[in-house]
Scaffold this motif. Structure first.
Motif, PDB file in Angstrom:
ATOM      1  N   ASP A  10      86.548  13.791  34.429  1.00 45.56           N
ATOM      2  CA  ASP A  10      85.492  14.202  33.486  1.00 45.56           C
ATOM      3  C   ASP A  10      84.114  13.638  33.788  1.00 45.56           C
ATOM      4  OD1 ASP A  10      87.243  15.820  32.031  1.00 45.56           O
ATOM      5  OD2 ASP A  10      87.897  14.139  30.782  1.00 45.56           O
ATOM      6  N   VAL A  11      83.904  13.079  34.968  1.00 44.69           N
ATOM      7  CA  VAL A  11      82.541  12.745  35.380  1.00 44.69           C
ATOM      8  C   VAL A  11      81.828  14.060  35.702  1.00 44.69           C
ATOM      9  CG1 VAL A  11      81.132  11.607  37.134  1.00 44.69           C
ATOM     10  CG2 VAL A  11      83.191  10.478  36.259  1.00 44.69           C
ATOM     11  N   ALA A  67      80.241   3.407  31.452  1.00 45.62           N
ATOM     12  CA  ALA A  67      81.681   3.165  31.629  1.00 45.62           C
ATOM     13  C   ALA A  67      82.330   4.388  32.276  1.00 45.62           C
ATOM     14  CB  ALA A  67      82.325   2.874  30.284  1.00 45.62           C
ATOM     15  N   GLY A  68      83.225   4.127  33.235  1.00 44.77           N
ATOM     16  CA  GLY A  68      83.916   5.212  33.917  1.00 44.77           C
ATOM     17  C   GLY A  68      83.210   5.708  35.162  1.00 44.77           C
ATOM     18  N   THR A  70      85.059   1.178  40.578  1.00 42.22           N
ATOM     19  CA  THR A  70      84.998   1.835  39.278  1.00 42.22           C
ATOM     20  C   THR A  70      84.424   0.874  38.258  1.00 42.22           C
ATOM     21  OG1 THR A  70      86.975   3.147  39.820  1.00 42.22           O
ATOM     22  CG2 THR A  70      86.327   3.035  37.495  1.00 42.22           C
ATOM     23  N   ALA A  71      83.456   1.360  37.498  1.00 41.55           N
ATOM     24  CA  ALA A  71      82.791   0.531  36.503  1.00 41.55           C
ATOM     25  C   ALA A  71      83.738   0.180  35.363  1.00 41.55           C
ATOM     26  CB  ALA A  71      81.558   1.246  35.951  1.00 41.55           C
ATOM     27  N   PRO A  72      83.551  -0.983  34.758  1.00 40.22           N
ATOM     28  CA  PRO A  72      84.425  -1.372  33.646  1.00 40.22           C
ATOM     29  C   PRO A  72      84.236  -0.479  32.442  1.00 40.22           C
ATOM     30  CG  PRO A  72      82.576  -2.903  33.845  1.00 40.22           C
ATOM     31  CD  PRO A  72      82.514  -2.001  35.038  1.00 40.22           C
ATOM     32  N   ALA A  73      85.305  -0.342  31.674  1.00 40.60           N
ATOM     33  CA  ALA A  73      85.244   0.486  30.455  1.00 40.60           C
ATOM     34  C   ALA A  73      84.418  -0.217  29.379  1.00 40.60           C
ATOM     35  CB  ALA A  73      86.664   0.739  29.970  1.00 40.60           C
ATOM     36  N   GLY A  85      66.164  14.112  35.397  1.00 34.46           N
ATOM     37  CA  GLY A  85      67.183  14.528  34.443  1.00 34.46           C
ATOM     38  C   GLY A  85      68.453  13.726  34.464  1.00 34.46           C
ATOM     39  N   PHE A  86      68.502  12.667  35.269  1.00 40.75           N
ATOM     40  CA  PHE A  86      69.681  11.805  35.289  1.00 40.75           C
ATOM     41  C   PHE A  86      69.864  11.138  33.936  1.00 40.75           C
ATOM     42  CE2 PHE A  86      71.532   7.580  35.778  1.00 40.75           C
ATOM     43  CZ  PHE A  86      72.696   7.856  36.470  1.00 40.75           C
ATOM     44  N   ASP A  87      71.115  11.099  33.458  1.00 41.67           N
ATOM     45  CA  ASP A  87      71.438  10.527  32.148  1.00 41.67           C
ATOM     46  C   ASP A  87      72.217   9.224  32.336  1.00 41.67           C
ATOM     47  OD1 ASP A  87      72.164   9.890  29.590  1.00 41.67           O
ATOM     48  OD2 ASP A  87      73.378  11.685  29.240  1.00 41.67           O
ATOM     49  N   PRO A  88      71.599   8.068  32.097  1.00 43.53           N
ATOM     50  CA  PRO A  88      72.297   6.797  32.312  1.00 43.53           C
ATOM     51  C   PRO A  88      73.406   6.543  31.295  1.00 43.53           C
ATOM     52  CG  PRO A  88      70.146   6.404  31.343  1.00 43.53           C
ATOM     53  CD  PRO A  88      70.193   7.865  31.682  1.00 43.53           C
TER      54      PRO A  88
END
Length: 297
Positions: free
Chosen positions: A96-97, A204-205, A294-297, A168-171
């Motif tokens: 879902d990224v 996250a994710g 992978t970034a932490p949740a 338009g990048f959404d952090p």
């Protein structure tokens, strides 16, 4: 049809020319019956630039075949790397990224050749010269992107976050980051800034894949046929382009920040796919590492 002479400047010299090297390797891989990855646009870039117009783009144009240190061994490396990093991105969007950032996007056409899910945005970040050449060639092929494609001209040695956000990048949304064949050429301080920026902008994710050389190479390795062939036959001195500073431990820093990190050699994936480069004496690829986080949740 070739782009106007001024548009070729972005790929004529230095790191820009290495993008043509990778494109030629991808073109050769594309025409193999057992191809690990296919990029139908790659040969158009090679033929469009005067500096590379005579390079091979098909397996039959490489007389020594797999034994050729440049288009055989190094070409296998780029074909395998393309497949592995394609799968990294597609695995990320399966979770879902919907936001992808290609740092040092070069002449790869993932925004056109991969099957992206609806609503996916692919941001391509590179120098203005590389992006202008790329767009001119793509316009000639009437290519249509398979995702929302955004091109961002930036110097990745400096602060590039503002231009990315303005595009338009959404952090707040998870991101699949890719730095393919980039960090080898960046100064250590620029690598640290880049990693800090990725950390700051990653929800996250988010996922990250990148490539490094783990150790400084010995004189025997630096004299290997891979480096010599690129220099003598293509005018690309990879060793001069690689940054010579001691590299930061970016994987260790990510781990300290809570990211889950896996470090692989290319040979791990040669074993997985049954094709790709294999170890050899005084190996120019032995120090290469592909890192997935992978970034932490």
């Amino acid at each position: 049809m070739r782009p106007a002479a001024g548009l070729n400047a972005g790929v004529a010299e230095g790191v820009g020319r290495t993008a043509l090297l990778v494109a030629a390797a991808r073109a050769i891989e594309t025409h193999r019956t057992d191809a690990l990855a296919r990029d139908p646009f790659a040969e158009h870039f090679v033929r469009a630039a005067p500096v590379s117009a005579g390079w091979p783009v098909r397996p039959e144009q490489v007389p020594a075949g797999e034994a050729d240190p440049l288009w055989g061994r190094l070409g296998r490396y780029f074909g395998l790397r393309t497949r592995v990093l394609d799968e990294h991105l597609l695995d990320s969007v399966e979770r879902d990224v919907r936001q992808v950032v290609l740092l040092g996007a070069g002449l790869d056409c993932r925004a056109f050749r991969l099957g992206w899910p609806p609503g996916c945005a692919v941001h391509e970040v590179d120098t203005a010269g590389v992006l202008a050449f790329k767009q001119a060639v793509l316009d000639g092929t009437r290519a249509t992107p398979t995702a929302g494609r955004r091109t961002i001209a930036a110097d990745l040695r400096l602060d590039w976050s503002e231009v990315l956000l303005n595009a338009g990048f959404d952090p707040a949304a998870p991101t699949a980051w890719l730095a393919e064949g980039l960090l080898l050429y960046l100064p250590a301080a620029a690598e640290r800034r880049l990693m800090a920026t990725i950390g700051r902008l990653s929800a996250a994710g988010s996922t990250l894949a990148y490539e490094i050389k783990e150790i400084a190479e010995s004189p025997r390795v630096r004299a290997s046929p891979v480096y010599a062939a690129a220099r003598q036959r293509l005018g690309i001195d990879l060793l001069a382009l690689f940054d010579s500073e001691a590299r930061p431990d970016s994987a260790g820093e990510l781990t300290k920040r809570g990211w889950t990190v896996a470090v692989h050699t290319p040979y791990d994936f040669t074993a997985r796919y049954g094709r790709g480069p294999r170890p050899e004496p005084d190996d120019a690829l032995a120090a290469n590492r592909w890192i997935f986080a992978t970034a932490p949740a």
